[in-house]
Design an enzyme around this catalytic site. Structure first.
Site, PDB file in Angstrom:
ATOM      1  N   TYR A   1      32.027  23.259  54.341  1.00 53.55           N
ATOM      2  CA  TYR A   1      31.820  22.871  52.908  1.00 53.55           C
ATOM      3  C   TYR A   1      30.535  23.112  52.500  1.00 53.55           C
ATOM      4  CZ  TYR A   1      36.094  21.420  50.797  1.00 53.55           C
ATOM      5  OH  TYR A   1      37.308  21.625  49.613  1.00 53.55           O
TER       6      TYR A   1
ATOM      7  N   GLU B   1      29.742  22.311  48.676  1.00 52.96           N
ATOM      8  CA  GLU B   1      30.137  22.717  47.255  1.00 52.96           C
ATOM      9  C   GLU B   1      28.377  22.048  46.760  1.00 52.96           C
ATOM     10  OE1 GLU B   1      31.958  18.264  46.320  1.00 52.96           O
ATOM     11  OE2 GLU B   1      34.146  19.174  46.675  1.00 52.96           O
TER      12      GLU B   1
ATOM     13  N   ASP C   1      35.802  41.388  30.671  1.00 47.66           N
ATOM     14  CA  ASP C   1      36.434  41.254  31.778  1.00 47.66           C
ATOM     15  C   ASP C   1      36.248  42.413  32.715  1.00 47.66           C
ATOM     16  OD1 ASP C   1      37.862  40.873  34.350  1.00 47.66           O
ATOM     17  OD2 ASP C   1      39.436  39.055  33.021  1.00 47.66           O
TER      18      ASP C   1
ATOM     19  N   THR D   1      37.309  40.590  39.299  1.00 52.03           N
ATOM     20  CA  THR D   1      37.970  40.179  40.720  1.00 52.03           C
ATOM     21  C   THR D   1      36.172  41.007  41.283  1.00 52.03           C
ATOM     22  OG1 THR D   1      38.627  41.974  40.315  1.00 52.03           O
ATOM     23  CG2 THR D   1      39.300  39.618  39.713  1.00 52.03           C
TER      24      THR D   1
ATOM     25  N   LYS E   1      39.830  44.648  43.241  1.00 49.66           N
ATOM     26  CA  LYS E   1      40.499  45.963  43.260  1.00 49.66           C
ATOM     27  C   LYS E   1      39.677  46.785  43.121  1.00 49.66           C
ATOM     28  CE  LYS E   1      42.853  42.588  39.870  1.00 49.66           C
ATOM     29  NZ  LYS E   1      42.786  42.395  38.468  1.00 49.66           N
TER      30      LYS E   1
ATOM     31  N   ARG F   1      39.193  39.455  47.988  1.00 50.01           N
ATOM     32  CA  ARG F   1      39.770  38.652  47.048  1.00 50.01           C
ATOM     33  C   ARG F   1      38.814  37.788  47.030  1.00 50.01           C
ATOM     34  NH1 ARG F   1      45.146  40.438  46.587  1.00 50.01           N
ATOM     35  NH2 ARG F   1      44.650  39.955  44.674  1.00 50.01           N
TER      36      ARG F   1
END
Ligand SMILES: *Cc1c(COP(=O)(O)O)cnc(C)c1O
Length: 416
Positions: free
Chosen positions: A51, A53, A197, A223, A226, A232
C-alpha cells in the site's frame, strides 16, 4: 502456473483456455493487444502486496523505499517518451483518469464539450449514461455527415455556442488523425481547458507513427493497455502549471492507494516503448491497417471516411445487408475476433448497429505484416458474403489457427 492449478483448478483451466484462445484467434479488437512476458511478470509480482497512498517522498504508509523508486522510474520514462512536463501514473484505468481531470478543473454542472459517443467518442466524454454526462452539462460535436470526418467549423460553432470550460479531443473509433493545433485554437477562443484523451493511439504517438497532442493540450490522458502495449492502467500527462491540481484530483480526489504492480509494469512497458523495435511496431500497425482497409474496399466494403490513417477502421455493412452484430458473431466463429460498432448517423440501435470496428495492434504485435492482412481481408469478405454458412466458418477457423501457429504471440511463446 502449477501452484494455481493445485489450489484452484477451475480458474486455472479457464485461464489456460483463454491463453489458447488468444494464441489461436486473429484478434482485431482495436483496444486490445498482447503485452510482453516482462510486463506480465511485473503485473503479477509481490508489488500487489503493498500500500502506498500519496506520492514519492510524501506517503501515508511506511516501507516505500523501493516503491518510490519504481514510481519515479515510471514517471521519468513517460516524461522522456512523450516529452511531458508532469506525469501521474496512478489512475486505475482510463475512465478514472478522465474523472480525475474533471475533478481537477470542473465543478458539478459545468459545461464540457466532447465527441459524441455514436460518432467515435468515449462514454467518459459526457455520455448521458456516464457520470461525466450526469454530473456535468455535456455537449457533443458530431462528424461531418458527408465525409465522416471531424468538421472543425462545426466544432468551433458548437464551442462558441455552449462555451465549455473543458474541451475534449480524442476518440475510441475514429480512423483519422485529429488536428490538435486547431483544437488548441478553439479552446483558446472560448477560454477552455483542452483535454486530449489519446487512449487509443498513445502507442502510435510513442512510436512516432502519429502526431503528438502533448505540445498542444493542457492535459493528456491515456490508458496504458491499448496500442501502448502496457498493463491495464492509465496515466495523466500535463503542463507543470496543472501538476498540483491533477495530483490532488487523482489522490485523494478519486482514488486511494495506487496499484504498485501496475506502476512497475508501466515502467517496463515504457522502456519497451522507447526501443527501435517499438517504433517498427507502430509504423507496421499503421501500414497493416491501411493494407487491410484497401483490401476490404477492393472487396466492396464501405469504410467510414474511406480508409484509415491510424490503427483502426470502421466498416459500414449496410450495403452488404448484414448487421454488425451478426457479422461479428459469424467472424468470431471463424476465428476472427472484433466488435460490432455504431457508424456515424447510424439508423440502427447501439446494441445492434450497422458496422464493425477493426484494429491492427494485436495482430501486428504477433508479427503479422502485409501478406497476413490480405489473408484477413479475404476471410472477412468470405464470411460476410455467406454469413449463414457455419461449415465455411469452421473451415476458416482452422485456417486461422494454422496461420496463428506460425506467429507466436508475445507472452504466449510457451504455447508455440
Ligand atoms: C478505452 C478508453 C477509455 C477508458 O479506458 P478504461 O481503461 O476502459 O476505463 C477512455 N477514453 C478513451 C478514448 C478510450 O478509448
Amino acid at each position: 502456473m502449477k501452484e494455481l492449478y493445485n489450489s484452484d483448478q477451475e480458474i486455472h483451466s479457464l485461464i489456460k483456455q483463454e491463453e489458447l484462445r488468444q494464441a489461436a484467434k486473429i484478434r482485431l479488437i482495436a483496444s486490445e493487444n498482447y503485452v510482453s512476458l516482462p510486463v506480465m511478470q511485473a503485473t503479477g509480482s509481490v508489488l500487489t502486496n503493498k500500500y502506498s497512498e500519496g506520492y514519492a517522498g510524501k506517503r501515508y504508509y511506511e516501507g516505500q523505499q523501493l516503491i518510490d523508486q519504481i514510481e519515479l522510474l515510471a514517471i521519468e520514462r513517460v516524461k522522456e517518451l512523450f516529452g511531458a512536463e508532469h506525469v501521474n501514473v496512478q489512475p486505475y484505468s482510463g475512465s478514472p483518469a478522465n474523472l480525475a481531470v474533471y475533478l481537477a478543473f470542473l465543478n458539478a454542472g459545468d459545461t464540457i464539450l466532447g465527441m459524441a459517443l455514436p460518432h467515435g467518442g468515449h462514454l467518459t466524454h459526457g455520455s448521458h449514461v456516464s457520470i461525466s454526462g450526469k454530473y456535468f452539462d455535456a455537449h457533443h460535436y458530431s462528424l461531418d455527415k458527408e465525409t465522416g470526418l471531424l468538421n472543425y467549423d462545426t466544432i468551433r460553432e458548437t464551442a462558441l455556442a455552449c462555451k465549455p470550460k473543458l474541451l475534449i479531443a480524442g476518440h475510441s473509433a475514429y480512423p483519422r488523425i485529429p488536428d490538435f493545433k486547431i483544437f488548441r485554437e478553439i479552446a483558446d477562443e472560448v477560454g477552455a481547458i483542452l483535454l486530449v484523451d489519446m487512449a487509443h493511439f498513445a502507442g502510435l504517438v510513442a512510436g512516432g507513427a502519429h502526431p503528438s497532442p502533448v505540445p498542444y493540450a493542457d492535459v493528456v490522458t491515456t490508458t496504458t493497455h491499448k496500442s501502448l502495449r502496457g498493463p491495464r492502467g492509465a496515466m495523466i500527462l500535463c503542463k507543470e502549471k496543472h501538476a498540483a491540481a491533477i495530483d490532488k484530483a487523482v489522490f485523494p480526489g478519486i482514488q486511494g492507494g495506487p496499484h504498485d504492480s501496475t506502476t512497475a509494469a508501466i515502467a517496463v512497458a515504457m522502456k519497451e516503448a522507447s526501443s527501435d523495435a517499438f517504433k517498427s511496431y507502430a509504423a507496421q500497425v499503421v501500414k497493416n491497417a491501411r493494407v487491410l482497409a484497401d483490401n476490404l474496399i477492393s472487396n466492396g466494403f464501405q469504410l467510414v471516411t474511406g480508409g484509415t490513417d491510424n490503427h483502426l477502421m470502421l466498416v459500414d455493412l449496410t450495403n452488404k445487408g448484414v448487421p454488425g452484430k451478426k457479422a461479428a458473431k459469424a467472424l468470431d466463429a471463424a476465428g476472427i475476433v472484433l466488435n460490432y460498432n455504431a457508424v456515424p448517423f447510424d439508423p440502427r440501435k447501439p446494441f445492434d448497429p450497422s458496422g464493425i470496428r477493426i484494429g491492427a495492434c494485436a495482430v501486428t504485435s504477433r508479427g503479422f505484416s502485409e501478406k497476413e492482412m490480405v489473408f484477413i481481408g479475404e476471410k472477412i469478405n468470405s464470411v460476410i458474403n455467406d454469413v449463414e454458412n457455419v461449415e465455411l466458418q469452421k473451415k476458416i477457423a482452422s485456417e486461422v489457427k494454422e496461420l496463428c501457429g506460425n506467429f507466436p504471440a508475445p507472452g504466449l511463446e510457451h504455447l508455440a
